[in-house]
Design an enzyme around this catalytic site. Structure first.
Site, PDB file in Angstrom:
ATOM      1  CE  LYS A   1      -6.979  -6.444  25.444  1.00  0.00           C
ATOM      2  NZ  LYS A   1      -5.849  -6.225  24.517  1.00  0.00           N
TER       3      LYS A   1
ATOM      4  CB  SER B   1      -3.978  -3.097  26.082  1.00  0.00           C
ATOM      5  OG  SER B   1      -4.345  -3.907  24.981  1.00  0.00           O
TER       6      SER B   1
ATOM      7  CB  SER C   1      -2.027  -5.192  23.127  1.00  0.00           C
ATOM      8  OG  SER C   1      -1.982  -3.862  23.515  1.00  0.00           O
TER       9      SER C   1
END
Ligand code: GLN
Length: 485
Positions: A68, A143, A167
């Site tokens: 990420k 996210s 997330s």
């Protein structure tokens, strides 16, 4: 023959038996990355020059994965999906990523997130919207949107995520995969861009429970650079999974799961809750006890507001270092304060700015007790309540969200009052730092939905074991997205 759609155990075996090389795997993963980039827009950076590593006894050695883009990676662009860091190349690597490298893991790309992890749609990153590989007109949630899309599409068996409210666990549900955040502090957050430090967790998105355990075993460990990290050297997650769950006790919360609580329920919500109840039945078939518990609605209804106050306050404070002088592109201006204002005004998206306004407001001296301190008090009440449940039960089992992935069109970062608590209850796992995992729970409207299992702090092994036993009889292990439209 493709390998990136297999589990870590299977890929490792193929590597050890010489059926495939690390180089072949990287080639396949990079080709898939470019394909999925066109389809889903899941990556900020694709590392076409990724180098193979030696295959050892380590299960992760030689195998590609994704990071990420809010994890610092030395010498590799790390943007947090924000214009404020669109050219930032760190000089150090996050501890958890270093730990994976020591095991021989090979990073092949950096994945898109909602700007700095603040969001739940996968639509606010500076490189644009991430689409769901099951249906490109739908969101992945966020996210960790890019990580979820890539793992679901079969780019590699795992990608790292971060979880401040849900997330990892919400995108996992929307993409039909596994998302696991271990107990707070098990994985060092040194090098993870901070959002709300008292809630932030590192974790992983995979397609099987065992893979999630393998990866977290690889990422975790005490770290002198993160004072919230603790020593878990005696905890071997992967080796502790035996699927023996007979006699384990679970509960679900009536106020969240009973269809009668939602007078305006649509068909999707109905099927989602029916699926959930069937899964509770499966738990019983496995020899577990599943009970219904009732929790005061006033307390449950406070969860989204408590989250907003605490997370916005901490984010406002954490992100005050984004001035444009130390990191990120320099803005125009004849004086330092003008320059800083231009940098922040142009760099942050409207959603982030709104959150900074809320954060600044609740932290102002005259408002602090009424909002910030009260939110902390209610957070304590929620955590105490869940700890009470954990005295009676090994874990709490709940549906994730109010159904399958939402349509991108017309999506906003706003809450539907009717289902707000169902959408947001995963935040409890962050309030308490509880280990929490989402696994696939079948389909609603041909799209995947998820179920979540959350346990008490340091009891990751029970949580993983329960998830593993369920996964074994549900038939959605190692699910790859099949486009439905
Ligand atoms: N969707 C939540 C938010 O908007 C959670 C984000 C997260 O866990 N990073 O803040």
């Amino acid at each position: 023959m493709s390998y990136m759609n297999k589990t870590i155990e299977e890929i490792h075996e193929a590597l050890v038996n010489g059926k495939v090389t690390s180089k072949d795997l990287i080639k396949e993963s990079l080709e898939m990355s470019h394909k999925v980039q066109k389809e889903c827009n899941a990556f900020v950076t694709i590392m076409d020059d990724a180098k193979e590593t030696k295959v050892t006894d380590e299960l992760l050695s030689g195998i590609p994965y994704g990071i990420k883009d809010n994890y610092s990676t030395k010498g590799i662009l790390s943007t947090g999906s924000s214009n404020t860091l669109k050219d930032y190349v760190p000089f150090f690597t996050a501890t958890s990523i270093d730990n994976l490298s020591k095991k021989g893991a090979v990073a092949v790309n950096k994945t898109v997130l909602d700007e700095f992890g603040m969001g739940g749609t996968g639509t606010t990153g500076h490189t644009g919207v991430v689409t769901n590989p099951w249906d490109h007109s739908r969101m992945c949630a966020g996210s960790s949107a890019g990580s979820a899309a890539a793992v679901a599409a079969g780019v590699y068996p795992y990608a790292t995520g971060s979880d401040t409210g849900d997330s990892i666990r919400k995108p996992a549900a929307y993409c039909g995969i596994v998302g696991y955040k271990p107990t707070y502090g098990m994985i060092s957050r040194y090098g993870l861009f901070p959002f709300a430090s008292s809630l932030d967790h590192c974790g992983v998105l995979t397609r099987s429970v065992k893979d999630a355990a393998i990866v977290v075993d690889g990422m975790k460990g005490i770290d002198k650079n993160d004072m919230t990290s603790w020593d878990s050297a005696d905890m071997h997650l992967y080796e502790s999974i035996d699927g023996n769950v007979k006699g384990k006790k679970l509960c679900y919360i009536k106020e969240l799961c009973d269809i009668n609580m939602y007078p305006n329920a649509d068909d999707e919500l109905k099927s989602h809750l029916e699926n959930f109840m069937k899964t509770c039945e499966k738990c019983r078939e496995l020899g577990m006890e599943v009970c219904e518990e009732s929790i005061d609605m006033t307390l449950l209804s406070a969860i989204p507001s408590v989250y907003v106050v605490i997370s916005c306050a901490e984010a406002t404070s954490n992100m005050s270092n984004l001035t444009g002088f130390i990191f990120g592109p320099r803005a125009e201006g004849d004086k330092w304060d003008v320059e800083m204002k231009n940098y922040r005004t142009k760099g942050f998206s409207p959603l982030i700015k709104r959150r900074f306004v809320i954060g600044s407001y609740v932290l102002q001296a005259e408002n602090k007790d009424r909002y910030f301190h009260n939110a902390q008090r209610v957070r304590r009440l929620v955590v105490d309540k869940w700890n009470e449940l954990f005295e009676k039960y090994d874990a709490v089992i709940l549906p994730v969200g109010s159904g399958p992935a939402k349509k991108l069109e017309g999506s906003k970062d706003a809450l539907d009052k009717n289902t707000a608590i169902l959408e947001d209850h995963l935040q409890i796992g962050n309030f308490g730092g509880f280990p929490s995992i989402t696994i696939p729970n079948g389909f609603v409207s041909k799209l995947p939905v998820g179920v979540n299992i959350t346990g008490k702090c340091f009891n990751d092994i029970d949580v993983l074991n329960i998830a593993y036993a369920l996964e074994s009889i549900m038939g959605y292990k190692n699910q790859i997205a099949k486009e439905v439209k």
